[in-house]
Design a protein around this motif. Structure first.
Motif, short mmCIF file in Angstrom:
data_model
loop_
_atom_site.label_atom_id
_atom_site.label_comp_id
_atom_site.label_asym_id
_atom_site.label_seq_id
_atom_site.Cartn_x
_atom_site.Cartn_y
_atom_site.Cartn_z
N ALA A 35 0.83 -1.21 0.00
CA ALA A 35 0.00 0.00 0.00
C ALA A 35 0.86 1.25 0.00
O ALA A 35 0.57 2.22 -0.72
CB ALA A 35 -0.93 -0.01 1.21
N VAL A 36 1.94 1.25 0.78
CA VAL A 36 2.82 2.42 0.82
C VAL A 36 3.55 2.59 -0.52
O VAL A 36 3.72 3.70 -1.01
CB VAL A 36 3.82 2.32 1.98
N LEU A 37 3.97 1.48 -1.12
CA LEU A 37 4.58 1.54 -2.46
C LEU A 37 3.63 2.20 -3.46
O LEU A 37 4.06 2.99 -4.31
CB LEU A 37 4.92 0.14 -2.94
N LEU A 38 2.36 1.88 -3.34
CA LEU A 38 1.37 2.42 -4.28
C LEU A 38 0.99 3.86 -3.99
O LEU A 38 0.44 4.56 -4.85
CB LEU A 38 0.10 1.56 -4.25
N GLY A 68 1.54 -11.96 -11.55
CA GLY A 68 2.42 -11.41 -12.57
C GLY A 68 2.22 -9.91 -12.74
O GLY A 68 1.27 -9.32 -12.21
N VAL A 69 3.11 -9.29 -13.49
CA VAL A 69 3.05 -7.84 -13.68
C VAL A 69 1.72 -7.42 -14.30
O VAL A 69 1.07 -6.48 -13.83
CB VAL A 69 4.22 -7.36 -14.58
N ASP A 70 1.30 -8.10 -15.36
CA ASP A 70 0.06 -7.71 -16.03
C ASP A 70 -1.15 -7.90 -15.13
O ASP A 70 -2.09 -7.09 -15.15
CB ASP A 70 -0.12 -8.52 -17.32
N GLY A 71 -1.12 -8.95 -14.32
CA GLY A 71 -2.22 -9.18 -13.40
C GLY A 71 -2.32 -8.10 -12.35
O GLY A 71 -3.42 -7.62 -12.02
N VAL A 72 -1.16 -7.69 -11.81
CA VAL A 72 -1.15 -6.61 -10.83
C VAL A 72 -1.64 -5.31 -11.45
O VAL A 72 -2.42 -4.55 -10.84
CB VAL A 72 0.27 -6.42 -10.24
N LYS A 73 -1.22 -5.04 -12.68
CA LYS A 73 -1.64 -3.80 -13.36
C LYS A 73 -3.15 -3.69 -13.45
O LYS A 73 -3.71 -2.59 -13.32
CB LYS A 73 -1.04 -3.75 -14.77
N GLU A 74 -3.82 -4.78 -13.67
CA GLU A 74 -5.28 -4.75 -13.79
C GLU A 74 -5.95 -4.23 -12.52
O GLU A 74 -6.98 -3.58 -12.57
CB GLU A 74 -5.82 -6.15 -14.12
N ASN A 83 2.19 1.44 -14.08
CA ASN A 83 3.08 0.52 -14.80
C ASN A 83 4.38 0.27 -14.03
O ASN A 83 4.78 -0.87 -13.80
CB ASN A 83 3.41 1.07 -16.19
N ALA A 84 5.02 1.35 -13.62
CA ALA A 84 6.27 1.23 -12.87
C ALA A 84 6.03 0.58 -11.51
O ALA A 84 6.85 -0.22 -11.03
CB ALA A 84 6.92 2.61 -12.69
N LYS A 85 4.92 0.92 -10.89
CA LYS A 85 4.62 0.37 -9.57
C LYS A 85 4.37 -1.14 -9.65
O LYS A 85 4.78 -1.89 -8.76
CB LYS A 85 3.41 1.09 -8.96
N ALA A 86 3.70 -1.59 -10.69
CA ALA A 86 3.46 -3.03 -10.86
C ALA A 86 4.79 -3.76 -11.03
O ALA A 86 5.00 -4.84 -10.45
CB ALA A 86 2.55 -3.28 -12.06
N GLU A 87 5.68 -3.19 -11.80
CA GLU A 87 7.01 -3.79 -11.99
C GLU A 87 7.75 -3.89 -10.65
O GLU A 87 8.35 -4.92 -10.32
CB GLU A 87 7.84 -2.96 -12.98
N ASN A 88 7.71 -2.81 -9.88
CA ASN A 88 8.40 -2.80 -8.60
C ASN A 88 7.79 -3.78 -7.61
O ASN A 88 8.51 -4.41 -6.82
CB ASN A 88 8.40 -1.39 -8.00
N ILE A 89 6.47 -3.91 -7.64
CA ILE A 89 5.81 -4.86 -6.74
C ILE A 89 6.27 -6.28 -7.02
O ILE A 89 6.59 -7.04 -6.09
CB ILE A 89 4.27 -4.74 -6.86
N PRO A 115 12.98 -2.80 -4.55
CA PRO A 115 12.67 -1.86 -5.63
C PRO A 115 11.48 -0.95 -5.29
O PRO A 115 10.43 -1.42 -4.84
CB PRO A 115 12.32 -2.79 -6.80
N GLY A 116 11.69 0.34 -5.45
CA GLY A 116 10.61 1.29 -5.19
C GLY A 116 10.51 1.73 -3.75
O GLY A 116 9.68 2.58 -3.40
N VAL A 117 11.35 1.16 -2.88
CA VAL A 117 11.31 1.50 -1.45
C VAL A 117 12.46 2.44 -1.12
O VAL A 117 13.63 2.07 -1.23
CB VAL A 117 11.39 0.24 -0.57
#
Length: 213
Positions: A35-38, A68-74, A83-89, A115-117
């Motif tokens: 949640a904080v990453l987002l 996966g990245v695409d699943g998180v993006k949805e 996009n970048a946040k999904a990659e970092n997650i 990543p992203g933190v």
């Protein structure tokens, strides 16, 4: 600002809100981390709206990797920089699984290696999930610390270091949340609501307003 005035401010904030916490919704240290990453360049309301569905589908690093990245993006496409946040997650979850047995490490260096933190995110996780007396300086805290003259500084790190120095130990775990909430709802950016401010008489801001909420 002198020590007595700072203690009076903190005491008043504590009396008003004895058990403050983040407005991000979470049920584990992992959910809080995500949640904080987002939340970077996004509102807590917007993050919570997305994570309610995301965490229902995946609330562990392994489950997130399965999306996966695409699943998180949805699930997070309504959030800025998704996009970048999904990659970092996904990268973060990979490290958590491979290096930390799927657990969020209670360690600043290990958190900041994700990543992203950055320092602010690590401070939030250490404070909110693990009860460390850390202070994550966001735009609200930076504004309140400088405007009130509680802990003025030209940079985020300078304000953090000053807050760490001047806040007594008994207030330190909760100070982060008190200042964020004060900046979010009362000491707002464009025109502070001094007329309804809990600490108006203690604040050293010279251009006070009479507006109430």
């Amino acid at each position: 600002m002198n020590k007595d005035k700072r203690i009076a401010i903190l005491t008043r904030l504590r009396e008003h809100n004895p058990h403050p916490t983040t407005e991000l919704e979470y049920n584990s240290s992992f959910e809080l981390l995500i949640a904080v990453l987002l939340s970077a360049q996004a509102t807590d309301v917007g993050v919570n709206k997305a994570t309610r569905k995301l965490f229902a589908a995946a609330n562990t690093p392994a489950a997130m990797l399965a999306l996966g990245v695409d699943g998180v993006k949805e699930y997070i496409k309504t959030i800025g920089l998704f996009n970048a946040k999904a990659e970092n997650i996904i990268k973060t979850c990979t490290i958590l699984v491979n290096q930390h047995q799927g657990a969020v490490p209670e360690d600043r260096e290990a958190l900041e290696a994700l990543p992203g933190v950055g320092r602010k995110t690590a401070n939030v996780v250490l404070n909110t999930a693990f009860g460390w007396p850390t202070i994550a300086v966001d735009t609200h805290i930076f504004r309140v610390a400088n405007r009130t003259k509680f802990a003025p500084g030209k940079t985020v790190r300078a304000v953090e270091d000053r807050l760490e120095k001047v806040i007594p130990a008994e207030f330190k775990v909760d100070a982060h949340h008190w200042f964020i909430l004060h900046g979010r709802y009362t000491c707002i950016a464009r025109k502070p609501r001094c007329g309804s401010c809990l600490i108006e008489d203690l604040c050293e801001f010279k251009q006070k307003t009479s507006d109430e909420v």
